[in-house]
Design a protein around this motif. Structure first.
Motif, PDB file in Angstrom:
ATOM      1  N   PRO A  43      -0.939  -6.440  -9.591  1.00 39.88           N
ATOM      2  CA  PRO A  43      -0.846  -5.371 -10.388  1.00 39.88           C
ATOM      3  C   PRO A  43      -1.046  -3.819  -9.191  1.00 39.88           C
ATOM      4  N   GLN A  44      -0.772  -3.388  -9.147  1.00 35.15           N
ATOM      5  CA  GLN A  44      -0.275  -2.204  -7.805  1.00 35.15           C
ATOM      6  C   GLN A  44      -0.759  -0.889  -8.713  1.00 35.15           C
ATOM      7  N   LYS A  45      -1.228   0.276  -7.612  1.00 35.16           N
ATOM      8  CA  LYS A  45      -1.619   1.858  -7.497  1.00 35.16           C
ATOM      9  C   LYS A  45      -1.153   2.555  -6.326  1.00 35.16           C
ATOM     10  N   ILE A  46      -0.508   3.890  -6.836  1.00 36.70           N
ATOM     11  CA  ILE A  46      -0.912   4.396  -5.919  1.00 36.70           C
ATOM     12  C   ILE A  46      -1.784   5.415  -5.191  1.00 36.70           C
ATOM     13  N   CYS A  47      -2.693   5.577  -4.024  1.00 35.21           N
ATOM     14  CA  CYS A  47      -3.127   5.984  -3.555  1.00 35.21           C
ATOM     15  C   CYS A  47      -3.053   7.585  -3.458  1.00 35.21           C
ATOM     16  N   PRO A  98       1.041   2.430  -1.960  1.00 39.61           N
ATOM     17  CA  PRO A  98       0.966   1.948  -2.630  1.00 39.61           C
ATOM     18  C   PRO A  98      -0.388   0.878  -2.378  1.00 39.61           C
ATOM     19  N   PHE A  99      -1.384   0.531  -3.375  1.00 38.03           N
ATOM     20  CA  PHE A  99      -2.541  -0.676  -2.901  1.00 38.03           C
ATOM     21  C   PHE A  99      -2.471  -2.063  -4.007  1.00 38.03           C
ATOM     22  N   SER A 100      -2.707  -2.380  -3.801  1.00 35.80           N
ATOM     23  CA  SER A 100      -3.062  -3.975  -4.775  1.00 35.80           C
ATOM     24  C   SER A 100      -3.885  -4.461  -5.357  1.00 35.80           C
ATOM     25  N   TRP A 101      -4.052  -4.704  -6.538  1.00 41.73           N
ATOM     26  CA  TRP A 101      -5.128  -5.088  -7.124  1.00 41.73           C
ATOM     27  C   TRP A 101      -6.050  -6.034  -6.499  1.00 41.73           C
ATOM     28  N   ARG A 102      -7.612  -5.967  -6.075  1.00 46.96           N
ATOM     29  CA  ARG A 102      -7.987  -7.292  -5.254  1.00 46.96           C
ATOM     30  C   ARG A 102      -9.613  -7.579  -6.446  1.00 46.96           C
ATOM     31  N   LYS A 103      -9.993  -8.671  -6.068  1.00 49.45           N
ATOM     32  CA  LYS A 103     -10.636  -9.444  -6.333  1.00 49.45           C
ATOM     33  C   LYS A 103     -11.809  -8.617  -7.287  1.00 49.45           C
ATOM     34  N   LYS A 104     -12.307  -7.602  -6.046  1.00 49.99           N
ATOM     35  CA  LYS A 104     -13.591  -6.773  -6.020  1.00 49.99           C
ATOM     36  C   LYS A 104     -13.999  -6.102  -7.353  1.00 49.99           C
ATOM     37  N   TRP A 117     -10.916  -1.833 -11.635  1.00 53.57           N
ATOM     38  CA  TRP A 117      -9.695  -2.045 -12.001  1.00 53.57           C
ATOM     39  C   TRP A 117      -9.104  -0.438 -12.499  1.00 53.57           C
ATOM     40  N   GLU A 118      -9.760  -0.394 -13.834  1.00 47.89           N
ATOM     41  CA  GLU A 118      -8.607   0.947 -14.525  1.00 47.89           C
ATOM     42  C   GLU A 118      -9.598   2.078 -13.776  1.00 47.89           C
ATOM     43  N   GLN A 119     -10.453   2.364 -12.860  1.00 47.95           N
ATOM     44  CA  GLN A 119     -11.942   2.842 -12.364  1.00 47.95           C
ATOM     45  C   GLN A 119     -11.575   2.959 -10.940  1.00 47.95           C
TER      46      GLN A 119
END
Length: 58
Positions: free
Chosen positions: A9-13, A19-25, A30-32
């Motif tokens: 999944p991606q979001k926009i900063c 755009p930036f992608s989901w990271r394991k950390k 992820w929702e926050q």
């Protein structure tokens, strides 16, 4: 075997508009996650105020 990261999944900063992608950390929260980096998180106030200041002086 190569690890494929095409379906993350991606979001926009909101600061840098990239755009930036989901990271394991970020797996558990992820929702926050709002910003792509610590630099953007720290610069959120400066970058949102700066354009208005520049417009007033032009």
């Amino acid at each position: 075997m190569a690890h494929k990261k095409v379906n993350l999944p991606q979001k926009i900063c909101p600061v840098c508009q990239r755009p930036f992608s989901w990271r394991k950390k970020w797996e558990k929260d992820w929702e926050q996650v709002i910003y792509c980096s610590e630099k953007c998180r720290r610069g959120k106030i400066v970058n949102s105020i700066t354009p208005n200041i520049k417009e007033n002086y032009e």
